[in-house]
Write a protein that holds these residues in place. Structure first.
Motif, PDB file in Angstrom:
ATOM      1  N   ASN A  55       0.821  -1.207   0.000  1.00  0.00           N
ATOM      2  CA  ASN A  55       0.000   0.000   0.000  1.00  0.00           C
ATOM      3  C   ASN A  55       0.864   1.270   0.000  1.00  0.00           C
ATOM      4  N   SER A  56       2.052   1.207  -0.604  1.00  0.00           N
ATOM      5  CA  SER A  56       2.918   2.379  -0.688  1.00  0.00           C
ATOM      6  C   SER A  56       2.466   3.272  -1.840  1.00  0.00           C
ATOM      7  N   GLN A  57       2.936   4.484  -1.834  1.00  0.00           N
ATOM      8  CA  GLN A  57       2.502   5.493  -2.790  1.00  0.00           C
ATOM      9  C   GLN A  57       3.652   5.907  -3.712  1.00  0.00           C
ATOM     10  N   PRO A  58       3.328   6.505  -4.879  1.00  0.00           N
ATOM     11  CA  PRO A  58       4.381   7.066  -5.731  1.00  0.00           C
ATOM     12  C   PRO A  58       5.154   8.143  -4.981  1.00  0.00           C
ATOM     13  N   MET A  59       6.357   8.393  -5.405  1.00  0.00           N
ATOM     14  CA  MET A  59       7.239   9.334  -4.722  1.00  0.00           C
ATOM     15  C   MET A  59       7.001  10.765  -5.209  1.00  0.00           C
ATOM     16  N   THR A  60       5.792  11.266  -5.022  1.00  0.00           N
ATOM     17  CA  THR A  60       5.449  12.614  -5.487  1.00  0.00           C
ATOM     18  C   THR A  60       6.206  13.692  -4.727  1.00  0.00           C
ATOM     19  N   PHE A  61       6.621  13.388  -3.506  1.00  0.00           N
ATOM     20  CA  PHE A  61       7.350  14.360  -2.693  1.00  0.00           C
ATOM     21  C   PHE A  61       8.719  14.689  -3.271  1.00  0.00           C
ATOM     22  N   VAL A  62       9.252  13.836  -4.133  1.00  0.00           N
ATOM     23  CA  VAL A  62      10.574  14.085  -4.712  1.00  0.00           C
ATOM     24  C   VAL A  62      10.559  15.362  -5.535  1.00  0.00           C
ATOM     25  N   SER A  63       9.470  15.618  -6.242  1.00  0.00           N
ATOM     26  CA  SER A  63       9.401  16.835  -7.062  1.00  0.00           C
ATOM     27  C   SER A  63       9.495  18.081  -6.190  1.00  0.00           C
ATOM     28  N   VAL A  64       8.910  18.048  -5.010  1.00  0.00           N
ATOM     29  CA  VAL A  64       9.003  19.187  -4.095  1.00  0.00           C
ATOM     30  C   VAL A  64      10.432  19.323  -3.579  1.00  0.00           C
ATOM     31  N   ASN A  65      11.064  18.196  -3.238  1.00  0.00           N
ATOM     32  CA  ASN A  65      12.443  18.239  -2.740  1.00  0.00           C
ATOM     33  C   ASN A  65      13.407  18.776  -3.785  1.00  0.00           C
ATOM     34  N   ILE A  66      13.138  18.532  -5.044  1.00  0.00           N
ATOM     35  CA  ILE A  66      14.009  19.032  -6.102  1.00  0.00           C
ATOM     36  C   ILE A  66      13.931  20.558  -6.182  1.00  0.00           C
ATOM     37  N   LEU A  67      12.750  21.101  -5.945  1.00  0.00           N
ATOM     38  CA  LEU A  67      12.533  22.530  -6.135  1.00  0.00           C
ATOM     39  C   LEU A  67      13.010  23.410  -4.982  1.00  0.00           C
ATOM     40  N   TYR A  68      12.995  22.895  -3.758  1.00  0.00           N
ATOM     41  CA  TYR A  68      13.373  23.712  -2.608  1.00  0.00           C
ATOM     42  C   TYR A  68      14.839  23.528  -2.252  1.00  0.00           C
ATOM     43  N   PRO A  69      15.509  24.603  -1.852  1.00  0.00           N
ATOM     44  CA  PRO A  69      16.904  24.473  -1.435  1.00  0.00           C
ATOM     45  C   PRO A  69      17.031  23.597  -0.196  1.00  0.00           C
ATOM     46  N   ARG A  70      18.201  23.071  -0.008  1.00  0.00           N
ATOM     47  CA  ARG A  70      18.455  22.151   1.101  1.00  0.00           C
ATOM     48  C   ARG A  70      18.118  22.777   2.455  1.00  0.00           C
ATOM     49  N   GLU A  71      18.375  24.058   2.615  1.00  0.00           N
ATOM     50  CA  GLU A  71      18.137  24.736   3.886  1.00  0.00           C
ATOM     51  C   GLU A  71      16.662  24.755   4.275  1.00  0.00           C
ATOM     52  N   GLN A  72      15.760  24.606   3.316  1.00  0.00           N
ATOM     53  CA  GLN A  72      14.328  24.643   3.594  1.00  0.00           C
ATOM     54  C   GLN A  72      13.728  23.256   3.781  1.00  0.00           C
ATOM     55  N   GLN A  73      14.582  22.247   3.855  1.00  0.00           N
ATOM     56  CA  GLN A  73      14.109  20.880   4.020  1.00  0.00           C
ATOM     57  C   GLN A  73      14.644  20.318   5.318  1.00  0.00           C
ATOM     58  N   SER A  74      13.987  19.264   5.803  1.00  0.00           N
ATOM     59  CA  SER A  74      14.513  18.574   6.978  1.00  0.00           C
ATOM     60  C   SER A  74      14.608  17.089   6.659  1.00  0.00           C
ATOM     61  N   THR A  75      15.670  16.477   7.156  1.00  0.00           N
ATOM     62  CA  THR A  75      15.902  15.057   6.928  1.00  0.00           C
ATOM     63  C   THR A  75      15.690  14.316   8.229  1.00  0.00           C
ATOM     64  N   LEU A  76      14.897  13.267   8.181  1.00  0.00           N
ATOM     65  CA  LEU A  76      14.642  12.450   9.363  1.00  0.00           C
ATOM     66  C   LEU A  76      15.284  11.088   9.186  1.00  0.00           C
ATOM     67  N   GLY A  77      15.639  10.462  10.278  1.00  0.00           N
ATOM     68  CA  GLY A  77      16.157   9.109  10.213  1.00  0.00           C
ATOM     69  C   GLY A  77      17.670   9.063  10.221  1.00  0.00           C
ATOM     70  N   PRO A  78      18.201   7.862  10.376  1.00  0.00           N
ATOM     71  CA  PRO A  78      19.655   7.693  10.439  1.00  0.00           C
ATOM     72  C   PRO A  78      20.290   7.816   9.057  1.00  0.00           C
ATOM     73  N   ARG A  79      21.586   8.087   9.048  1.00  0.00           N
ATOM     74  CA  ARG A  79      22.324   8.160   7.792  1.00  0.00           C
ATOM     75  C   ARG A  79      22.373   6.774   7.152  1.00  0.00           C
ATOM     76  N   VAL A  80      22.345   6.748   5.849  1.00  0.00           N
ATOM     77  CA  VAL A  80      22.408   5.496   5.110  1.00  0.00           C
ATOM     78  C   VAL A  80      23.876   5.119   4.928  1.00  0.00           C
ATOM     79  N   SER A  81      24.174   3.873   5.181  1.00  0.00           N
ATOM     80  CA  SER A  81      25.544   3.387   5.051  1.00  0.00           C
ATOM     81  C   SER A  81      25.669   2.492   3.826  1.00  0.00           C
ATOM     82  N   LEU A  82      26.721   2.680   3.079  1.00  0.00           N
ATOM     83  CA  LEU A  82      26.982   1.835   1.919  1.00  0.00           C
ATOM     84  C   LEU A  82      27.198   0.390   2.344  1.00  0.00           C
TER      85      LEU A  82
END
Length: 91
Positions: A55-82
């Motif tokens: 029941n997951s959804q398309p990643m429509t939020f990505v388009s918003v993240n592309i448009l706003y500068p990094r300073e206007q966004q917040s990242t939640l969760g732990p860092r991803v490790s390779l």
């Protein structure tokens, strides 16, 4: 490589890459997806075989993240490790 965990990991990396403005993380997510034969529609438009099951959804939020500068966004969760990805996929 049609595994829910891989699809989830790739979707997670793609979303974080745009939030963090990281071409490096986006490249890694793209490389793993291409190596596993996972299409962009599977990832972004949620056309994978797991979409209906989870029941997951398309990643429509990505388009918003592309448009706003990094300073206007917040990242939640732990860092991803390779190290979370099997090395066989990265060869």
């Amino acid at each position: 490589y049609n595994h829910f965990g891989l699809h989830h990991l790739i979707r997670h990396w793609v979303s974080i890459s745009f939030t963090r403005r990281s071409f490096n993380l986006l490249a890694r997510a793209s490389f793993v997806a291409a190596r596993c034969g996972i299409s962009m529609d599977d990832v972004l438009a949620n056309k994978s075989p797991f979409a209906a099951i989870t029941n997951s959804q398309p990643m429509t939020f990505v388009s918003v993240n592309i448009l706003y500068p990094r300073e206007q966004q917040s990242t939640l969760g732990p860092r991803v490790s390779l190290l979370e990805v099997p090395w066989e996929l990265l060869k």
